[in-house]
Motif scaffolding. Structure first.
Motif, PDB file in Angstrom:
ATOM      1  N   ARG A  47       0.808  -1.220   0.000  1.00 50.92           N
ATOM      2  CA  ARG A  47       0.000   0.000   0.000  1.00 50.92           C
ATOM      3  C   ARG A  47       0.844   1.273   0.000  1.00 50.92           C
ATOM      4  NH1 ARG A  47      -2.940  -3.896   1.281  1.00 50.92           N
ATOM      5  NH2 ARG A  47      -5.172  -3.888   1.046  1.00 50.92           N
ATOM      6  N   THR A  58       3.320   3.807   9.451  1.00 50.53           N
ATOM      7  CA  THR A  58       2.135   3.016   9.116  1.00 50.53           C
ATOM      8  C   THR A  58       1.836   1.978  10.189  1.00 50.53           C
ATOM      9  OG1 THR A  58       2.541   3.316   6.751  1.00 50.53           O
ATOM     10  CG2 THR A  58       1.125   1.471   7.378  1.00 50.53           C
ATOM     11  N   ARG A 134     -18.940  -4.977  11.283  1.00 54.89           N
ATOM     12  CA  ARG A 134     -18.848  -3.799  10.411  1.00 54.89           C
ATOM     13  C   ARG A 134     -19.533  -2.597  11.060  1.00 54.89           C
ATOM     14  NH1 ARG A 134     -20.563  -7.443   6.531  1.00 54.89           N
ATOM     15  NH2 ARG A 134     -18.770  -8.310   5.446  1.00 54.89           N
ATOM     16  N   PRO A 138     -14.529   0.811  12.720  1.00 56.83           N
ATOM     17  CA  PRO A 138     -14.291   1.768  11.636  1.00 56.83           C
ATOM     18  C   PRO A 138     -14.235   1.066  10.281  1.00 56.83           C
ATOM     19  CG  PRO A 138     -12.714   2.092  13.425  1.00 56.83           C
ATOM     20  CD  PRO A 138     -13.461   0.819  13.714  1.00 56.83           C
ATOM     21  N   GLY A 139     -14.459   1.834   9.245  1.00 58.76           N
ATOM     22  CA  GLY A 139     -14.520   1.272   7.909  1.00 58.76           C
ATOM     23  C   GLY A 139     -13.186   0.860   7.314  1.00 58.76           C
ATOM     24  N   ASP A 140     -12.085   1.415   7.796  1.00 58.36           N
ATOM     25  CA  ASP A 140     -10.771   1.128   7.219  1.00 58.36           C
ATOM     26  C   ASP A 140     -10.280  -0.241   7.674  1.00 58.36           C
ATOM     27  OD1 ASP A 140      -8.237   1.112   6.150  1.00 58.36           O
ATOM     28  OD2 ASP A 140      -7.475   2.755   7.378  1.00 58.36           O
ATOM     29  N   PHE A 142      -7.774  -1.878   6.550  1.00 55.06           N
ATOM     30  CA  PHE A 142      -6.328  -2.028   6.505  1.00 55.06           C
ATOM     31  C   PHE A 142      -5.628  -1.017   7.401  1.00 55.06           C
ATOM     32  CE2 PHE A 142      -7.619  -4.363   2.790  1.00 55.06           C
ATOM     33  CZ  PHE A 142      -6.887  -5.523   2.958  1.00 55.06           C
ATOM     34  N   ARG A 143      -6.177  -0.830   8.570  1.00 56.57           N
ATOM     35  CA  ARG A 143      -5.492  -0.026   9.586  1.00 56.57           C
ATOM     36  C   ARG A 143      -4.389  -0.925  10.139  1.00 56.57           C
ATOM     37  NH1 ARG A 143      -7.966   3.123  14.797  1.00 56.57           N
ATOM     38  NH2 ARG A 143      -5.938   3.792  15.540  1.00 56.57           N
TER      39      ARG A 143
END
Length: 151
Positions: A47, A58, A134, A138-140, A142-143
């Motif tokens: 990413r 990250t 879900r 949170p929606g992310d 790939f945190r």
């Protein structure tokens, strides 16, 4: 009646069960050296985290810890460092074919594990569980800062 602490422990244990099963399968499919942290790193590199500094940010770990992990993955053949076309003094971290294969096989194994869980729990119950998670998270997806968060 459950205690409040059971929910996070069960969620963590479910994560651990899935990750352990993933790594057993990856070992059988040609990736015996892969460890859970390596998956976070490969995802981050895929990413765009292309240096120890950006990887550290990250993952939420120090630049030194990120650099050590890059060295380990480079030794295992999952990443390599290549000259940066914009700055000849800098090298960037990229996935090798083996690294790409590890991510591809991981995705396949996760699909297979989900199928096993659906067979055990029932597809509808698993869908309901995923929908509930879900809604509560949170929606992310790939945190990737979990390694640093644990540290």
């Amino acid at each position: 009646m459950s205690n409040g602490f059971e929910l996070p422990l069960r969620l963590l244990m479910a994560f651990r069960v899935l990750i352990d099963a993933l790594h057993e399968e990856l070992a059988e499919r040609g990736h015996p050296g892969m460890r859970p942290m390596h998956g976070f790193v490969l995802q981050a590199v895929a990413r765009g985290a292309d240096s120890a500094a950006s990887l550290g940010r990250t993952l939420g770990v120090s630049k030194q810890a990120a650099g050590k992990t890059i060295e380990t993955l480079e030794g295992l053949g999952y990443v390599t460092r290549v000259p940066d076309p914009a700055d000849s003094r800098r090298k960037t971290v990229v996935l090798t074919d083996l690294g790409v294969d590890a991510l591809r096989r991981s995705a396949e194994v996760f699909d297979e594990l989900r199928t096993r869980w659906a067979a055990e729990l029932g597809a509808g119950r698993l869908d309901d569980l995923e929908d509930a998670l879900r809604r509560m998270t949170p929606g992310d997806l790939f945190r990737l800062d979990v390694p640093g968060w644990f540290g």
